[in-house]
Design a protein around this motif. Structure first.
Motif, PDB file in Angstrom:
ATOM      1  N   GLU A 121     -56.912  -9.231  79.576  1.00  0.00           N
ATOM      2  CA  GLU A 121     -57.425 -10.544  80.829  1.00  0.00           C
ATOM      3  C   GLU A 121     -58.673 -10.143  81.051  1.00  0.00           C
ATOM      4  N   ASP A 122     -58.488  -8.382  80.542  1.00  0.00           N
ATOM      5  CA  ASP A 122     -59.699  -7.668  81.677  1.00  0.00           C
ATOM      6  C   ASP A 122     -60.705  -7.823  80.580  1.00  0.00           C
ATOM      7  N   SER A 123     -60.832  -7.833  80.077  1.00  0.00           N
ATOM      8  CA  SER A 123     -61.877  -7.209  78.531  1.00  0.00           C
ATOM      9  C   SER A 123     -61.980  -8.767  77.968  1.00  0.00           C
ATOM     10  N   ARG A 124     -61.410  -9.756  78.267  1.00  0.00           N
ATOM     11  CA  ARG A 124     -60.888 -11.223  77.866  1.00  0.00           C
ATOM     12  C   ARG A 124     -61.050 -10.675  76.087  1.00  0.00           C
ATOM     13  N   THR A 125     -60.742 -10.178  75.876  1.00  0.00           N
ATOM     14  CA  THR A 125     -60.223  -9.591  74.092  1.00  0.00           C
ATOM     15  C   THR A 125     -58.815  -9.869  73.966  1.00  0.00           C
ATOM     16  N   TYR A 126     -58.817 -10.671  72.728  1.00  0.00           N
ATOM     17  CA  TYR A 126     -57.361 -11.271  71.884  1.00  0.00           C
ATOM     18  C   TYR A 126     -57.404 -10.567  70.302  1.00  0.00           C
ATOM     19  N   PHE A 127     -55.884 -11.044  70.167  1.00  0.00           N
ATOM     20  CA  PHE A 127     -55.445 -10.665  68.851  1.00  0.00           C
ATOM     21  C   PHE A 127     -54.712 -11.755  67.537  1.00  0.00           C
ATOM     22  N   ILE A 128     -54.780 -12.046  67.404  1.00  0.00           N
ATOM     23  CA  ILE A 128     -53.877 -13.773  66.859  1.00  0.00           C
ATOM     24  C   ILE A 128     -53.446 -13.491  65.123  1.00  0.00           C
ATOM     25  N   ARG A 129     -52.479 -13.350  65.030  1.00  0.00           N
ATOM     26  CA  ARG A 129     -51.554 -13.258  63.570  1.00  0.00           C
ATOM     27  C   ARG A 129     -51.340 -14.065  63.160  1.00  0.00           C
ATOM     28  N   TYR A 130     -51.719 -15.020  62.123  1.00  0.00           N
ATOM     29  CA  TYR A 130     -50.635 -16.198  61.738  1.00  0.00           C
ATOM     30  C   TYR A 130     -50.880 -16.199  60.608  1.00  0.00           C
ATOM     31  N   SER A 131     -49.879 -17.212  59.449  1.00  0.00           N
ATOM     32  CA  SER A 131     -49.859 -17.501  57.759  1.00  0.00           C
ATOM     33  C   SER A 131     -49.670 -18.517  58.046  1.00  0.00           C
ATOM     34  N   LYS A 189     -44.124  -9.147  52.812  1.00  0.00           N
ATOM     35  CA  LYS A 189     -44.116  -8.259  53.720  1.00  0.00           C
ATOM     36  C   LYS A 189     -45.283  -9.144  54.705  1.00  0.00           C
ATOM     37  N   LEU A 190     -46.171  -9.795  54.654  1.00  0.00           N
ATOM     38  CA  LEU A 190     -47.542 -10.196  54.702  1.00  0.00           C
ATOM     39  C   LEU A 190     -47.349 -11.004  55.659  1.00  0.00           C
ATOM     40  N   ASN A 191     -46.059 -11.951  54.227  1.00  0.00           N
ATOM     41  CA  ASN A 191     -46.271 -13.320  54.594  1.00  0.00           C
ATOM     42  C   ASN A 191     -45.266 -13.037  56.272  1.00  0.00           C
ATOM     43  N   THR A 192     -44.215 -11.989  56.211  1.00  0.00           N
ATOM     44  CA  THR A 192     -43.219 -12.023  57.116  1.00  0.00           C
ATOM     45  C   THR A 192     -43.969 -11.389  58.486  1.00  0.00           C
ATOM     46  N   ARG A 193     -44.838 -11.381  58.452  1.00  0.00           N
ATOM     47  CA  ARG A 193     -46.155 -11.138  59.623  1.00  0.00           C
ATOM     48  C   ARG A 193     -46.861 -10.609  59.822  1.00  0.00           C
ATOM     49  N   GLY A 194     -47.093 -12.418  59.213  1.00  0.00           N
ATOM     50  CA  GLY A 194     -49.232 -12.840  58.964  1.00  0.00           C
ATOM     51  C   GLY A 194     -49.864 -12.434  58.428  1.00  0.00           C
ATOM     52  N   ASN A 195     -50.028 -12.521  57.445  1.00  0.00           N
ATOM     53  CA  ASN A 195     -51.205 -12.495  56.046  1.00  0.00           C
ATOM     54  C   ASN A 195     -53.101 -13.121  56.794  1.00  0.00           C
ATOM     55  N   ASN A 196     -52.897 -13.610  57.842  1.00  0.00           N
ATOM     56  CA  ASN A 196     -54.798 -14.099  57.969  1.00  0.00           C
ATOM     57  C   ASN A 196     -54.062 -13.399  60.517  1.00  0.00           C
ATOM     58  N   CYS A 197     -55.326 -13.350  60.251  1.00  0.00           N
ATOM     59  CA  CYS A 197     -55.667 -13.438  61.951  1.00  0.00           C
ATOM     60  C   CYS A 197     -56.858 -13.584  62.585  1.00  0.00           C
ATOM     61  N   ASP A 198     -56.653 -13.599  63.593  1.00  0.00           N
ATOM     62  CA  ASP A 198     -58.755 -13.588  64.025  1.00  0.00           C
ATOM     63  C   ASP A 198     -58.156 -13.248  65.819  1.00  0.00           C
ATOM     64  N   TRP A 199     -59.015 -12.467  66.155  1.00  0.00           N
ATOM     65  CA  TRP A 199     -59.573 -11.526  67.034  1.00  0.00           C
ATOM     66  C   TRP A 199     -60.747 -11.469  67.392  1.00  0.00           C
ATOM     67  N   TYR A 245     -54.737 -22.397  65.542  1.00  0.00           N
ATOM     68  CA  TYR A 245     -54.091 -22.330  65.429  1.00  0.00           C
ATOM     69  C   TYR A 245     -52.795 -23.290  65.314  1.00  0.00           C
ATOM     70  N   SER A 246     -52.746 -24.383  66.291  1.00  0.00           N
ATOM     71  CA  SER A 246     -51.228 -25.012  66.424  1.00  0.00           C
ATOM     72  C   SER A 246     -50.414 -25.217  65.353  1.00  0.00           C
ATOM     73  N   HIS A 247     -51.831 -25.213  63.950  1.00  0.00           N
ATOM     74  CA  HIS A 247     -51.109 -26.373  62.824  1.00  0.00           C
ATOM     75  C   HIS A 247     -50.522 -24.810  61.827  1.00  0.00           C
ATOM     76  N   LYS A 248     -50.899 -23.456  62.275  1.00  0.00           N
ATOM     77  CA  LYS A 248     -49.841 -22.710  61.318  1.00  0.00           C
ATOM     78  C   LYS A 248     -48.879 -21.871  62.233  1.00  0.00           C
ATOM     79  N   LYS A 249     -48.548 -21.012  60.898  1.00  0.00           N
ATOM     80  CA  LYS A 249     -46.803 -20.362  62.070  1.00  0.00           C
ATOM     81  C   LYS A 249     -47.671 -19.191  62.819  1.00  0.00           C
ATOM     82  N   ILE A 250     -47.608 -19.284  63.797  1.00  0.00           N
ATOM     83  CA  ILE A 250     -48.281 -17.592  64.657  1.00  0.00           C
ATOM     84  C   ILE A 250     -46.862 -16.644  64.949  1.00  0.00           C
TER      85      ILE A 250
END
Length: 308
Positions: free
Chosen positions: A298-308, A99-109, A286-291
């Motif tokens: 945009e207003d708060s300049r916040t983000y969340f990225i999940r990848y594996s 399950k973690l591998n499918t949805r991405g077991n790493n993230c940056d935020w 994370y271009s070398h990862k599978k995002i």
């Protein structure tokens, strides 16, 4: 009255068990024998009665066969139960790993006040909107901060439990689903009674994109023509889609459209319109990862990225 010999008699005297022929040992044994013979007859009778009643526990070989079989059966049941428990734990671990591998077991935020959130990778859903964020944990619990009031009210009325998926847009748009199938929404997408929703992305002014669990999709609003073509051609291969909540001028159709970032299940991605540079830089790391997921406000300049 006691004699001098009686005063010297020990309370407990054990018969010698050693057959050693050493001179010193034999001398001690003989002394003990003399003391035992000097015991009063009443005390000797009490000691003989006590030793006769303390019979040893018989070994397994001397137990009845029915008791031996019952003991063996009980041990085998315990052994099989332990094996089943270990296999179940191993199966759960493998299922969770898949399950973690499918949805991405790493993230940056970069989120506001997200320190109280447990491991972000353990959240089955993250939503960003209104300058805040919301995380849905695997057990259906919710952790949030600064989310829009209408979304917070719906979550609170559901006791912040059994939540499955949440997506937050602008101008009060949202979509919420529960583990029992109930859906709550406000905005251009009102949910679906015939298909199960996998993800919802909101843009600006009634723009949205929905992906269903069967691979089909639905979208409407200020979607650029170039993006419409991609969604129709590769609808079953889209992993994620980010739509801006502001519009930029699209010269191909002489109108203002949402900027977008789209990612496919082969790891490739495409962008169109005026995507913020800070978001492009964050994703490029994370271009070398599978995002598998990109969220941004945009207003708060916040983000969340999940990848594996």
């Amino acid at each position: 009255c006691k004699t001098a010999v009686d005063a010297m008699i020990p309370l407990y005297v054990h018969a010698p068990t050693s057959t050693n022929t050493n001179t010193n040992t034999n001398t001690t044994d003989n002394d003990n024998d003399s003391h035992t013979s000097a015991l009063p007859s009443k005390r000797r009778r009490l000691e003989n009665h006590s030793s006769a009643n303390s019979s040893p526990v018989p070994p397994v070989a001397q137990l009845p066969i029915s008791i031996v079989r019952a003991m063996a059966q009980k041990q085998e049941i315990a052994r099989q139960a332990e094996i089943a428990r270990k296999l179940e734990e191993k199966g759960i671990s493998r299922k969770r790993s898949r399950k973690l591998n499918t949805r991405g077991n790493n993230c940056d935020w970069k989120l506001t006040y997200s320190n109280g959130m447990p491991r972000m990778a353990d959240a089955c859903c993250i939503a960003i909107g209104g300058g805040g964020f919301l995380g849905v944990l695997d057990d259906g619990g919710v952790c949030s901060h600064g989310i829009p009031t209408n979304v917070r009210d719906v979550i609170s009325k559901q006791h912040r439990s059994n939540i499955k998926y949440v997506s937050i847009g602008q101008d009060g748009d949202y979509y919420i689903s529960k583990t029992n199938g109930r859906q709550f929404s406000s905005g251009p997408f009102e949910g679906s009674a015939s298909r199960k929703v996998k993800s919802v992305t909101f843009g600006n002014s009634g723009t949205y994109y929905v992906k269903f669990t069967d691979g089909s999709s639905q979208f409407a609003g200020n979607i650029p023509d170039s993006l419409s073509d991609l969604l129709r051609e590769r609808k079953t291969k889209v992993d994620y889609l980010w739509l801006s909540k502001t519009t930029s001028y699209d010269s191909s159709c002489y109108s203002y459209k949402c900027a977008f970032m789209i990612g496919y299940n082969n790891g490739k991605r495409q962008s169109g319109g005026d995507v913020p540079s800070w978001l492009e830089d964050a994703v490029q790391k994370y271009s070398h990862k599978k995002i598998t997921q990109v969220l941004a406000d945009e207003d708060s300049r916040t983000y969340f990225i999940r990848y594996s």
